[in-house]
Design a protein around this motif. Structure first.
Motif, PDB file in Angstrom:
ATOM      1  N   SER A  16       0.929  -1.233   0.125  1.00 44.09           N
ATOM      2  CA  SER A  16      -0.004   0.126   0.169  1.00 44.09           C
ATOM      3  C   SER A  16       0.643   1.260   0.014  1.00 44.09           C
ATOM      4  O   SER A  16      -0.020   2.110  -0.254  1.00 44.09           O
ATOM      5  N   GLY A  17       2.010   1.206   0.334  1.00 48.34           N
ATOM      6  CA  GLY A  17       2.930   2.241   0.276  1.00 48.34           C
ATOM      7  C   GLY A  17       2.601   3.168   1.480  1.00 48.34           C
ATOM      8  O   GLY A  17       2.300   2.385   2.603  1.00 48.34           O
ATOM      9  N   ILE A  18       2.670   4.447   1.389  1.00 50.75           N
ATOM     10  CA  ILE A  18       2.481   5.099   2.635  1.00 50.75           C
ATOM     11  C   ILE A  18       1.203   5.346   3.076  1.00 50.75           C
ATOM     12  O   ILE A  18       0.068   5.964   1.940  1.00 50.75           O
ATOM     13  N   GLU A  19       0.421   5.120   4.112  1.00 52.59           N
ATOM     14  CA  GLU A  19      -0.806   5.495   4.617  1.00 52.59           C
ATOM     15  C   GLU A  19      -0.864   6.470   5.708  1.00 52.59           C
ATOM     16  O   GLU A  19      -0.119   6.409   6.649  1.00 52.59           O
ATOM     17  N   ASP A  20      -1.686   7.355   5.517  1.00 50.51           N
ATOM     18  CA  ASP A  20      -1.970   8.150   6.460  1.00 50.51           C
ATOM     19  C   ASP A  20      -2.896   7.830   7.675  1.00 50.51           C
ATOM     20  O   ASP A  20      -4.018   7.494   7.340  1.00 50.51           O
ATOM     21  N   LEU A  21      -2.578   7.687   8.840  1.00 46.31           N
ATOM     22  CA  LEU A  21      -3.242   7.346   9.976  1.00 46.31           C
ATOM     23  C   LEU A  21      -4.296   8.400  10.658  1.00 46.31           C
ATOM     24  O   LEU A  21      -5.176   8.139  11.484  1.00 46.31           O
ATOM     25  N   GLY A  22      -4.008   9.671  10.266  1.00 40.43           N
ATOM     26  CA  GLY A  22      -4.759  10.654  10.476  1.00 40.43           C
ATOM     27  C   GLY A  22      -4.711  11.287  12.106  1.00 40.43           C
ATOM     28  O   GLY A  22      -3.855  10.737  12.684  1.00 40.43           O
ATOM     29  N   SER A  23      -5.766  11.981  12.293  1.00 43.22           N
ATOM     30  CA  SER A  23      -5.770  12.684  13.627  1.00 43.22           C
ATOM     31  C   SER A  23      -7.131  12.573  13.925  1.00 43.22           C
ATOM     32  O   SER A  23      -8.068  13.167  13.221  1.00 43.22           O
ATOM     33  N   THR A  24      -7.749  12.192  15.106  1.00 38.68           N
ATOM     34  CA  THR A  24      -8.969  12.138  15.675  1.00 38.68           C
ATOM     35  C   THR A  24      -9.200  13.696  16.336  1.00 38.68           C
ATOM     36  O   THR A  24     -10.464  13.985  16.706  1.00 38.68           O
ATOM     37  N   VAL A  25      -8.370  14.435  16.376  1.00 42.22           N
ATOM     38  CA  VAL A  25      -8.548  15.862  16.862  1.00 42.22           C
ATOM     39  C   VAL A  25      -8.377  16.949  15.712  1.00 42.22           C
ATOM     40  O   VAL A  25      -6.843  16.645  15.255  1.00 42.22           O
TER      41      VAL A  25
END
Length: 433
Positions: free
Chosen positions: A160-169
């Motif tokens: 998948s290469g680089i995945e963004d796990l993001g931010s919940t805030v």
């Protein structure tokens, strides 16, 4: 019951490791030159990795230190980490195509670096940074910049290469510091809107924020067990008096302390494959990290000062304090880190070389025991000594002949029988009821 059996089993493994010096196989402490900082170790403890604040290196007993390039974590971010079988290093290096620091890997066999990308932005020369690699080598995690002032936890895989796990805030940063064996569980931190950095677990991409029993946020996660069931961290939080801790979904936060010095702050930096053995440190805050004290912890023994423990094994610590343990092999046999003078150390506890066939017919009963342990030696093995040991390795009783032993005076708990026959050693645990 199943959990208790597993705990006892792992404690037994740990104690057998501790007693290896009794079989002419001494515990080993290797201290590198000042400035060589060790941060991780392979599953069996045979290969360690680290950096010198300029580039990364690999260490083996046979070859010593081999520098492999990459960049220093102090400016570009990240940690030097190694996968389980010691074939792949995860670290940060300059991508020659864009001159930015990026999450990368180094193939030890081929001696080649590969850059793995970013989230498309950068900050002060850094696009992304590597902080951990899964034991199976399939997943590297870390941080990727989304703009010059904000970053997100990221995950890289070949598929998948680089995945963004993001931010919940909204608008706040995250980072991934640790990953389990197969990449399904990731640990790190989430910045809250009030600026508090809270421990976070991502399980198959879904975030869980960690809290203490009073619902105050726990500090960032710094390490995960290979099975992904245990996390370790610390470093902030008056809710538990700034103690190091470990966490599981079933137990919540378990404090690892108290601090050896009032006011010091602790953190857990390494866990064995199932989380039963933990290493970490306590240190003054604020103050230099290398002025702290390392510890090793098991559920049965609690917190034990690492330097004192080494000395108890008749190891010459060369006047050093094992101040900052930063990595623990999955099998619990090897700890790496930094001494108080900034030198990397390898504290190796190889497994006891027991010739099992010598004791094939040997046994004792009952176990658990209330009063008397009875021994069976049908082949008439010549016995030199019989000892009862506490789980910390202290000798409680010793006999020069094999005899039934009355243990009624022992407190309830876990003990070990150690029997010496020439160079062969038999160690088994028993429970006193």
């Amino acid at each position: 019951m199943k959990r208790n059996i597993l705990v006892i089993s792992r404690i037994v493994t740990f104690i057998i490791i501790l007693f290896m010096y009794s079989n002419n196989c001494s515990a080993q402490l290797i201290i590198l030159e000042p400035g060589l900082i060790l941060t991780d170790v392979s599953n069996d403890g045979s290969i360690a990795v680290g950096h010198n604040n300029m580039e990364n290196f690999i260490w083996t007993e046979a070859n010593g230190v081999t520098f492999i390039g990459g960049v220093e974590p102090s400016f570009y971010g990240g940690q030097t980490k190694i996968n389980g079988n010691g074939s792949l290093v995860a670290a940060t290096r300059i991508n020659p195509s864009n001159n930015l620091g990026e999450l990368s890997s180094y193939d030890i066999t081929n001696q080649t670096w590969t850059s793995h990308g970013s989230l498309g932005s950068s900050s002060q020369g850094s696009a992304s940074s590597a902080w951990a690699i899964s034991s199976d080598g399939s997943t590297i995690v870390g941080l990727g910049w989304v703009n010059a002032g904000s970053a997100h936890a990221i995950k890289w895989t070949e598929v998948s290469g680089i995945e963004d796990l993001g931010s919940t805030v909204s608008g706040q940063s995250t980072r991934a510091n640790a990953v389990n064996n197969d990449g399904s569980v990731i640990g790190g931190w989430q910045d809250n809107s009030d600026g508090i950095r809270q421990g976070a677990i991502w399980t198959n991409g879904v975030q869980t924020l960690l809290t203490h029993s009073n619902n105050d946020p726990a500090a960032e996660v710094g390490t995960l067990s290979d099975d992904g069931l245990w996390a370790g961290g610390g470093g902030q939080g008056s809710a538990n008096n700034f103690q190091a801790w470990k966490w599981s979904q079933s137990t919540g936060i378990i404090n690892i302390g108290p601090s050896p010095v009032n006011g010091w702050r602790g953190t857990t930096t390494g866990l064995s494959s199932d989380g039963e053995i933990a290493v970490g440190y306590y240190r003054q805050w604020p103050g230099p990290a290398a002025f702290g004290r390392g510890f090793i912890h098991t559920e049965s023994e609690g917190l034990v000062d690492l330097t004192d423990y080494a000395i108890s094994l008749d190891i010459d610590v060369q006047g050093a304090i094992l101040a900052l343990p930063l990595g623990l092999s999955d099998d619990g046999s090897t700890i790496v880190g930094v001494t108080n003078n900034g030198s990397g150390f390898i504290f190796r506890l190889p497994l006891l070389g027991v010739e099992d066939h010598v004791f094939d017919s040997f046994s004792f009963y009952p176990n658990p025991v209330t009063n008397v342990l009875t021994f069976l030696n049908p082949e008439g093995i010549k016995i030199d000594t019989v000892s009862i040991l506490s789980v910390t390795g202290q000798k409680i009783n010793e006999f020069d002949t094999l005899q039934n032993i009355n243990v009624s005076s022992l407190s309830t708990g876990l003990y070990f029988i150690r029997i010496q026959s020439g160079k062969n050693v038999y160690i088994k645990q028993f429970s006193k009821l």
